[in-house]
Design an enzyme around this catalytic site. Structure first.
Site, PDB file in Angstrom:
ATOM      1  N   HIS A 225      14.494  41.801  23.709  1.00  0.00           N
ATOM      2  CA  HIS A 225      13.311  41.761  24.569  1.00  0.00           C
ATOM      3  C   HIS A 225      12.050  42.222  23.836  1.00  0.00           C
ATOM      4  CE1 HIS A 225      15.523  40.612  28.082  1.00  0.00           C
ATOM      5  NE2 HIS A 225      16.335  41.641  27.988  1.00  0.00           N
TER       6      HIS A 225
ATOM      7  N   GLU B 196      26.509  44.601  31.524  1.00  0.00           N
ATOM      8  CA  GLU B 196      25.315  44.440  32.356  1.00  0.00           C
ATOM      9  C   GLU B 196      25.436  43.310  33.372  1.00  0.00           C
ATOM     10  OE1 GLU B 196      21.858  44.057  29.788  1.00  0.00           O
ATOM     11  OE2 GLU B 196      22.907  42.854  28.324  1.00  0.00           O
TER      12      GLU B 196
HETATM   13  C1  3PY Z   1      18.995  46.224  30.917  1.00  0.00           C
HETATM   14  O1  3PY Z   1      18.657  47.182  31.637  1.00  0.00           O
HETATM   15  O2  3PY Z   1      19.483  45.181  31.346  1.00  0.00           O
HETATM   16  C2  3PY Z   1      18.786  46.301  29.488  1.00  0.00           C
HETATM   17  O3  3PY Z   1      19.185  45.413  28.772  1.00  0.00           O
HETATM   18  C3  3PY Z   1      18.040  47.474  28.959  1.00  0.00           C
HETATM   19  O4  3PY Z   1      17.249  47.128  27.894  1.00  0.00           O
HETATM   20 MG    MG Z   2      19.749  43.667  29.728  1.00  0.00          MG
END
Ligand code: 3PY
Ligand code: MG
Length: 247
Positions: free
Chosen positions: A46, A146
Site C-alpha cells: 500500500h 486478513e
Molecule cells: C490491514 O489492516 O488489512 C493491513 O493490511 C494493514 O496494513
Molecule cells: Mg491488508
C-alpha cells in the site's frame, strides 16, 4: 551472518516495536533507522516505493540496529526473492488465505531444503560469508491473516513449516467479516489468530495506528507490532501545527 535482532528478541519473549514506512523516501528511512525502533516495516503493497528507492532505504538501514522487514505487493515467488536479495531481513506476505498459499510464501523466502528460494544477490555478502547457510534461520517469514477464508483455516496455516508469524491485517479482516473495527466479533477473531499462533509455537503480529495501541497489543501477547507510520506521523504533526494556528 548478521543476526536478526527482531527474531532474537522475540525468542527471548520480548515484543518488538516497529515503525511503518509508506512514503518511498530513503531519507525518512535513514532518520527512522537511527531513531531506535526495533524494526522498520517497509510497505510496498500500500506504500509508494519503487525498486530503487527500496534498495536505497535498505542500504541506509543496514548499518543500524533496526531490522528492515518488507511487505511485498503480493505473494509472488520472484517478488519475495528480490526483496530478500536486496537486503530485507524478513517479509510480511499479504492475503495468505490457505496453507498452500503459506507454503508458497515459505517456498519463495527460504532456501532448500525448507523452501525453493533462488541463490543470488550481491548485497548478501555484506551479511557475512555464511549467509546462504544461515539465512533460513535468520530471515523472518510472516503471513498475513486478513480474510474470513484465512480465519477458517488459521490453525492449518500456522502449522506450515517455515512460517514464523501470523500477522493480522485488521482492516481487511473487518472488510472481509463485514464488521466494524473493535466490534466484539472482530476482537474475537483477532484473539483467535493470536491463539492459533501461540498454539503452533510461533508468534503473532499486529500493525497499529498509534503507540498506545501497540503497547496494548504487546500486552495482549502480540510480538511483532508497529506503532505508526511516516505519513501518519506527518499528518498528526500537521494537525498540531494548524491547531496551534487556530486553523
Ligand atoms: C490491514 O489492516 O488489512 C493491513 O493490511 C494493514 O496494513
Ligand atoms: Mg491488508
Amino acid at each position: 551472518m548478521k543476526k536478526n535482532i527482531v527474531l532474537e528478541k522475540i525468542k527471548c519473549g520480548e515484543p518488538v516495536f516497529g515503525f511503518g514506512l509508506v512514503s518511498g523516501s530513503p531519507l525518512i528511512a535513514e532518520l527512522v533507522a537511527h531513531a531506535g525502533f526495533d524494526w522498520i516495516w517497509i510497505d510496498t503493497q500500500h506504500g509508494y516505493w519503487d525498486e530503487n528507492e527500496l534498495l536505497a532505504a535498505l542500504q541506509v538501514i543496514f548499518p543500524t540496529d533496526t531490522t528492515p522487514i518488507v511487505r511485498p505487493g503480493s505473494n509472488e515467488f520472484y517478488r519475495i526473492g528480490r526483496l530478500l536479495d536486496a537486503g530485507a531481513e524478513g517479509v510480511i506476505v499479504p492475503m495468505v488465505n490457505s496453507p498452500e498459499e503459506a507454503a508458497a510464501a515459505v517456498l519463495a523466502a527460504r532456501y532448500p531444503p525448507t523452501g525453493g528460494r533462488s541463490g543470488g544477490g550481491a548485497r548478501l555478502s555484506l551479511f557475512g560469508d555464511d549467509y546462504f547457510e544461515r539465512a533460513n534461520d535468520e530471515v523472518l517469514v510472516a503471513v498475513m491473516i486478513e480474510t474470513t477464508q484465512a480465519l477458517a483455516v488459521v490453525d492449518e496455516i500456522a502449522a506450515v513449516p517455515g512460517v514464523d508469524c501470523l500477522f493480522i491485517g485488521p482492516g481487511d479482516l473487518r472488510f472481509s467479516m463485514q464488521t466494524q473495527p473493535g466490534s466484539a466479533e472482530h476482537e474475537a477473531a483477532i484473539a483467535r489468530i493470536l491463539d492459533a499462533a501461540n498454539s503452533a509455537g510461533i508468534f503473532a503480529g499486529f500493525p497499529c495506528g498509534a503507540v498506545e495501541e501497540a503497547i496494548r497489543r504487546a500486552d495482549q501477547g502480540f510480538k511483532l507490532v508497529t506503532c505508526t507510520s511516516d505519513l501518519s506521523t506527518l499528518r498528526s504533526g500537521l494537525t498540531s501545527v494548524l491547531e496551534a494556528l487556530g486553523r
